[in-house]
Scaffold this motif. Structure first.
Motif, PDB file in Angstrom:
ATOM      1  N   VAL A  62       0.733  -1.445   0.020  1.00 58.39           N
ATOM      2  CA  VAL A  62       0.065   0.034  -0.015  1.00 58.39           C
ATOM      3  C   VAL A  62       0.982   1.325  -0.006  1.00 58.39           C
ATOM      4  O   VAL A  62       0.275   2.351  -0.391  1.00 58.39           O
ATOM      5  CB  VAL A  62      -0.991  -0.099   1.163  1.00 58.39           C
TER       6      VAL A  62
ATOM      7  N   PHE B 201      -4.550  11.528  -5.684  1.00 54.04           N
ATOM      8  CA  PHE B 201      -4.578  11.492  -4.131  1.00 54.04           C
ATOM      9  C   PHE B 201      -6.066  10.561  -3.744  1.00 54.04           C
ATOM     10  O   PHE B 201      -5.886   9.815  -2.924  1.00 54.04           O
ATOM     11  CB  PHE B 201      -4.571  12.948  -3.608  1.00 54.04           C
TER      12      PHE B 201
ATOM     13  N   LEU C 244      -5.908   7.247  -1.647  1.00 55.98           N
ATOM     14  CA  LEU C 244      -6.595   6.986  -0.353  1.00 55.98           C
ATOM     15  C   LEU C 244      -7.683   5.734  -0.537  1.00 55.98           C
ATOM     16  O   LEU C 244      -7.969   4.926   0.503  1.00 55.98           O
ATOM     17  CB  LEU C 244      -7.665   8.189  -0.292  1.00 55.98           C
TER      18      LEU C 244
ATOM     19  N   ALA D 220      -5.670   2.609  -0.374  1.00 51.74           N
ATOM     20  CA  ALA D 220      -5.133   2.337   0.907  1.00 51.74           C
ATOM     21  C   ALA D 220      -6.242   1.768   1.954  1.00 51.74           C
ATOM     22  O   ALA D 220      -5.995   0.676   2.573  1.00 51.74           O
ATOM     23  CB  ALA D 220      -4.560   3.566   1.545  1.00 51.74           C
ATOM     24  N   ALA D 221      -7.455   2.248   1.975  1.00 42.55           N
ATOM     25  CA  ALA D 221      -8.511   2.109   2.639  1.00 42.55           C
ATOM     26  C   ALA D 221      -8.985   0.475   2.288  1.00 42.55           C
ATOM     27  O   ALA D 221      -9.045  -0.430   3.244  1.00 42.55           O
ATOM     28  CB  ALA D 221      -9.771   2.802   2.415  1.00 42.55           C
TER      29      ALA D 221
ATOM     30  N   VAL E  39      -6.021  -2.116   3.273  1.00 44.17           N
ATOM     31  CA  VAL E  39      -6.173  -2.578   4.870  1.00 44.17           C
ATOM     32  C   VAL E  39      -7.137  -3.326   5.195  1.00 44.17           C
ATOM     33  O   VAL E  39      -7.158  -4.266   5.934  1.00 44.17           O
ATOM     34  CB  VAL E  39      -6.034  -1.031   5.390  1.00 44.17           C
TER      35      VAL E  39
ATOM     36  N   GLU F 110      -6.841  -7.087   4.001  1.00 45.74           N
ATOM     37  CA  GLU F 110      -5.647  -7.814   4.727  1.00 45.74           C
ATOM     38  C   GLU F 110      -6.174  -8.320   5.792  1.00 45.74           C
ATOM     39  O   GLU F 110      -5.927  -9.527   6.316  1.00 45.74           O
ATOM     40  CB  GLU F 110      -4.690  -6.522   5.114  1.00 45.74           C
TER      41      GLU F 110
ATOM     42  N   ARG G 262      -7.065  -5.248  -8.593  1.00 42.48           N
ATOM     43  CA  ARG G 262      -7.477  -5.754  -9.862  1.00 42.48           C
ATOM     44  C   ARG G 262      -9.032  -5.906  -9.978  1.00 42.48           C
ATOM     45  O   ARG G 262      -9.866  -5.661  -9.128  1.00 42.48           O
ATOM     46  CB  ARG G 262      -7.137  -7.575  -9.948  1.00 42.48           C
TER      47      ARG G 262
ATOM     48  N   GLU H 203      -7.910   2.886  -9.407  1.00 36.45           N
ATOM     49  CA  GLU H 203      -7.529   3.494 -10.672  1.00 36.45           C
ATOM     50  C   GLU H 203      -8.868   3.633 -11.780  1.00 36.45           C
ATOM     51  O   GLU H 203      -8.875   3.245 -12.967  1.00 36.45           O
ATOM     52  CB  GLU H 203      -6.685   2.654 -11.416  1.00 36.45           C
TER      53      GLU H 203
ATOM     54  N   ARG I 166     -11.689 -10.452 -14.756  1.00 35.56           N
ATOM     55  CA  ARG I 166     -11.639  -9.287 -15.219  1.00 35.56           C
ATOM     56  C   ARG I 166     -12.493  -8.744 -16.337  1.00 35.56           C
ATOM     57  O   ARG I 166     -13.447  -7.733 -16.637  1.00 35.56           O
ATOM     58  CB  ARG I 166     -10.166  -8.697 -15.739  1.00 35.56           C
TER      59      ARG I 166
ATOM     60  N   ARG J  57     -18.884  -0.907  -6.674  1.00 36.85           N
ATOM     61  CA  ARG J  57     -18.934   0.668  -6.159  1.00 36.85           C
ATOM     62  C   ARG J  57     -18.404   0.628  -4.809  1.00 36.85           C
ATOM     63  O   ARG J  57     -18.305  -0.501  -3.984  1.00 36.85           O
ATOM     64  CB  ARG J  57     -20.611   0.861  -5.802  1.00 36.85           C
TER      65      ARG J  57
ATOM     66  N   GLN K 219     -19.991  -0.532  -1.774  1.00 39.82           N
ATOM     67  CA  GLN K 219     -20.177  -2.156  -1.757  1.00 39.82           C
ATOM     68  C   GLN K 219     -18.911  -2.855  -1.572  1.00 39.82           C
ATOM     69  O   GLN K 219     -18.926  -3.997  -0.804  1.00 39.82           O
ATOM     70  CB  GLN K 219     -20.754  -2.468  -3.115  1.00 39.82           C
TER      71      GLN K 219
ATOM     72  N   ARG L  39     -18.327  -2.818   2.243  1.00 41.10           N
ATOM     73  CA  ARG L  39     -19.379  -3.633   2.945  1.00 41.10           C
ATOM     74  C   ARG L  39     -19.022  -5.027   2.764  1.00 41.10           C
ATOM     75  O   ARG L  39     -19.069  -5.904   3.625  1.00 41.10           O
ATOM     76  CB  ARG L  39     -20.802  -3.393   2.201  1.00 41.10           C
TER      77      ARG L  39
ATOM     78  N   LYS M 294     -18.253  -6.650   6.290  1.00 42.00           N
ATOM     79  CA  LYS M 294     -19.583  -6.973   6.957  1.00 42.00           C
ATOM     80  C   LYS M 294     -19.742  -8.262   6.473  1.00 42.00           C
ATOM     81  O   LYS M 294     -20.696  -9.271   7.116  1.00 42.00           O
ATOM     82  CB  LYS M 294     -20.758  -6.016   6.476  1.00 42.00           C
TER      83      LYS M 294
END
Lengths: 336, 233
Positions: free
Chosen positions: A128, A144, A148, A151-152, A155, A158, A210, A217, A294, A301, A304, A307, A311
């Protein structure tokens, strides 16, 4: 010869030779993975794919690499120069150094360390940084935001990946990757732990950014996400890193769930084939699934995605972990 | 010899990057130097033979905690000149506190005495060469000190519940939430079709709007050819 290999210079030379013997095929595999991806997706969309450069377009990856090398590297004036270069370098380096512990065959790992699984987890959790550093150093809104998101996402996934790995470790009783493969001699873990296998595979999709989890991206809203400001070789490093990571994650899946170098059954026609060939075949199967997904699924989204990670995957893998522990304890299969 | 050399190299980088954490001008650089410091500490653990701790240090601190740090610091809008001012004003107090701590540590280590059998234990990461790090730690935490471990877990749970209670707010009354189950269970939300090759959507009844004239058979099946130029993103 033995005396030379035992001396410090000999050890160094041996390690360098082993590293080259692993990295050169790996980088060629990365090049041909891009070709395979384009060909497979073309077949799925009733197109031809690359077919001009060389026979069947087989030289296309090298043409692309040459094109990348010859382009001008542009560093935006508002960017943080050192970090801007560091980001892509970090991505590729991390994707390559993880291979140090991967056992290609029984005893064929450069470093067969006791905590191999933890090493892999540590390296993949560092991935990350390449993205976050690149996104911040580009000094651009799109980059940026992409960083962000990524990264979220990494994490979050993982956590469930870690729980899946713990479940496998419960069945093995060791953190050593070779031991994990040897423990699958009777049955691959993909069969008793099938739900965890599925969760692990989906998490690797999210971990490598991916599709359908390529929000970092997502071109429809972020142009190219964290790599929007990159050009030429700096971009190519990201590209190589992403594909090397795909191969790494496929290797991890085959070691944890598909029995690594082991043949499907230990009977005549299967065990004539050498272990590394089985390992490569399993990696290729996983990679094909990566490309298949792919070509098939639309992008998730963002809410989602979160979630699904927090969850659904996290509670499910937690429950399955406890269940596995109970079953192992009650049946007395718990490895000591 | 090589181990000693490696120790000094890693220790020197560790201290240098720790200094840079405090002194560098850009807070993002500070966090990155902090990460470098974590790495070198992990390398020192490796030299001491504590491989499990080294990996956990990287996974927990570098892979998770420092990512959140970096997140926050990158999004903060920090005025560097005001931070400089503060540094000059508080530098003497910081120096005094640091000095006192340093002296205390010096006194403690100066008069520290090891029990004779503890001195040898200190050099080994595990009770014996056949016991791995992971087993040794597991034995200690989950078998020998299981009750203390559970108490620590309860304390963390209380802290977690507290954080959730402090930050949880009621949803605004007019907010709409997506319920994927309801959405999918709605009649005709999902239609599974297995169309014959070269059949149009209108012929299958998927497009409900009545078509003014029969679709020309030639215009079917060419829609999807031009997407996805290649493997590049």
């Amino acid at each position: 010869m033995d005396a030379f290999l035992a001396s410090p210079i000999g050890i160094l030379a041996l390690t360098v030779a082993q590293t080259l013997a692993l990295l050169v095929p790996l980088l060629i595999a990365v090049a041909y993975l891009t070709y395979a991806e384009r060909k497979v997706m073309a077949a799925m969309q009733m197109r031809k794919g690359p077919n001009v450069v060389g026979p069947f377009g087989l030289l296309q990856p090298f043409a692309d690499a040459l094109k990348m090398l010859l382009k001008e590297t542009i560093i935006p004036s508002g960017a943080n120069r050192a970090l801007f270069i560091l980001g892509p370098m970090l991505t590729l380096i991390l994707a390559l150094i993880a291979w140090a512990v991967i056992p290609v065959n029984d005893g064929w790992a450069i470093a067969d360390i006791n905590v191999g699984v933890l090493y892999l987890l540590a390296i993949s959790s560092l991935g990350v940084y390449g993205i976050v550093i690149a996104g911040w150093a580009s000094n651009s809104k799109y980059a940026f935001l992409g960083a962000l998101r990524s990264a979220a996402q990494m994490v979050s996934y993982e956590v469930s990946m870690g729980l899946v790995i713990v479940t496998v470790l419960l069945c093995v009783g060791s953190l050593n990757l070779s031991e994990i493969v040897r423990a699958q001699k009777t049955v691959w873990f993909a069969i008793p732990l099938f739900p965890m296998f599925v969760i692990f595979f989906i998490s690797t999709l999210a971990e490598t950014n991916r599709p359908p989890f390529d929000l970092a991206e997502g071109e429809s809203e972020l142009v190219a996400g964290f790599m929007v400001e990159y050009s030429s070789m700096t971009y190519a490093l990201f590209f190589l890193g992403e594909y090397a990571n795909m191969i790494l994650m496929s290797a991890m899946t085959s070691i944890l769930f598909l029995g690594g170098w082991l043949p499907p059954m230990d009977i005549a026609p299967f065990n004539w084939v050498p272990g590394p060939i089985w390992f490569i075949l399993k990696i290729m199967l996983c990679l094909f699934t990566f490309i298949w997904v792919r070509a098939t699924f639309p992008r998730y989204r963002y809410d989602q995605l979160m979630r699904l990670g927090w969850k659904i995957f996290l509670p499910f893998s937690l429950v399955y972990l406890v269940l596995t522990a109970f079953v192992l304890k009650l049946t007395g299969w718990l490895p000591v | 010899m090589i181990a000693a050399l490696a120790f000094y190299v890693f220790a020197a980088i560790l201290i240098a990057s720790a200094v840079m954490v405090v002194t560098s001008r850009n807070p993002v650089h500070s966090v990155l130097f902090l990460i470098l410091a974590f790495f070198n500490a992990a390398a020192l653990f490796l030299i001491a033979g504590a491989e499990f701790l080294a990996m956990i240090l990287v996974i927990v601190y570098v892979g998770a905690v420092a990512v959140l740090f970096l997140f926050i610091v990158m999004m903060l809008d920090i005025d560097f000149s005001r931070m400089r001012e503060g540094l000059q004003r508080y530098a003497p107090i910081g120096a005094v506190i640091g000095g006192i701590l340093f002296l205390e540590l010096l006194f403690v280590f100066g008069s520290w005495q090891f029990a004779p059998d503890a001195a040898t234990l200190r050099l080994n990461a595990t009770p014996g060469p056949e016991v791995t790090n992971t087993e040794a730690l597991g034995q200690l935490i989950y078998t020998d000190y299981i009750y203390l471990f559970q108490v620590a877990g309860l304390i963390l749970l209380v802290a977690m519940i507290g954080a959730i209670v402090l930050t949880l707010r009621d949803k605004p009354a007019n907010s709409k939430r997506q319920d994927i189950g309801v959405q999918v269970a709605r009649a005709e939300a999902v239609k599974l079709a297995n169309p014959p090759s070269r059949a149009g959507l209108g012929q299958l009844g998927i497009i409900r709007r009545p078509l003014p004239e029969a679709p020309k058979p030639k215009a079917v099946g060419h829609d999807h050819h031009d997407h996805h130029g290649g493997g590049h993103h």
